[in-house]
Enzyme design. Structure first.
Site, PDB file in Angstrom:
ATOM      1  N   CYS A  90      52.241  29.568  37.081  1.00 52.49           N
ATOM      2  CA  CYS A  90      51.737  28.670  38.120  1.00 52.49           C
ATOM      3  C   CYS A  90      52.487  28.992  39.402  1.00 52.49           C
ATOM      4  CB  CYS A  90      51.984  27.203  37.768  1.00 52.49           C
ATOM      5  SG  CYS A  90      52.139  26.857  36.015  1.00 52.49           S
ATOM      6  N   GLU A 152      48.230  20.237  45.671  1.00 49.53           N
ATOM      7  CA  GLU A 152      47.694  21.596  45.609  1.00 49.53           C
ATOM      8  C   GLU A 152      46.190  21.612  45.371  1.00 49.53           C
ATOM      9  OE1 GLU A 152      51.528  24.065  43.997  1.00 49.53           O
ATOM     10  OE2 GLU A 152      50.084  23.419  42.485  1.00 49.53           O
TER      11      GLU A 152
END
Length: 236
Positions: A90, A152
């Site tokens: 990630c 995000e």
């Protein structure tokens, strides 16, 4: 930056360098680029709460030829969510030409290949850019420890490859492959607070909303049939 240098003098040197050197891509809620800012600023909750730190990210889900998913435990020196278990990798595409390419999410796929090498030591030839399958995008927000957090617009990338691993201890504490049953057991342990086990909030969102139904298509070789890059799933 001088003030931040004093306040965060305890920060791990590698993570500190990444926090100030990496420039994230700022976007609006429709994923249009609106600017850039340091990784440090993008992850401060006081900045996130202003609504001006939304940035592009990606989450890689790498499966081996047995259709097991590779998980990583984030290192103890990570600024956000240290020692939590999460999907394979990630991170963020950076504000640079090769990672800003919009067509077919090529910029994000370039960034994913870069970070799989950085974090897990996976050679680029093991994960060709054209073999990442972007399945969708999600928008989420999650606090970490009060000071830090995430906001995000996350690209969800799947890839099926047998790879060589050499995890970077500055980034990764542990790795393991899991099948579906083992992942369910992991989630149950996290829910029960057993063994101090924690899962990252973005990974848990993917697990709860998408992963198990998408896993069927991993086994069937039909992931491209379910890709939907037009929708932004707003999980906030």
């Amino acid at each position: 930056m001088a003030a931040a240098s004093v306040v965060d003098a305890h920060m791990d040197a590698v993570q500190r360098r990444l926090m100030f050197d990496d420039e994230c891509i700022l976007v609006d809620e429709n994923d249009h680029v609106v600017g850039h800012d340091s990784k440090y600023n993008c992850h401060l909750m006081e900045k996130i709460d202003t609504g001006k730190s939304l940035h592009r990210a990606f989450s890689v889900f790498l499966f081996n030829s047995k259709h097991e998913l590779l998980l990583q435990q984030r290192s103890s020196t990570k600024v956000t969510f240290p020692l939590v278990w999460t999907n394979t990798c990630c991170s963020h595409p950076l504000y640079r030409e090769s990672e800003l390419i919009e067509q077919d999410a090529l910029g994000v796929r370039n960034a994913a290949q870069r970070k799989l090498l950085d974090e897990l030591g996976i050679p680029a030839e093991d994960v060709p850019v054209d073999e990442f399958i972007p399945l969708g995008r999600m928008l989420y927000k999650a606090p970490s420890d009060g000071k830090w957090g995430e906001h995000e617009l996350d690209y969800l990338l799947f890839i099926i490859k047998d790879v060589k691993l050499q995890p970077n201890a500055d980034e990764v504490a542990d790795v393991k492959y899991v099948n579906r049953l083992e992942l369910k057991e992991l989630c149950e342990k996290a829910d029960a607070g057993e063994e101090g086990l924690k899962l990252s909030p973005w990974f848990r969102l993917v697990v709860d909303n998408f992963l198990y139904k998408w896993w069927d298509h991993v086994a069937e070789g039909s992931l491209k049939d379910i890709a939907d890059m037009n929708t932004i799933h707003r999980l906030v």
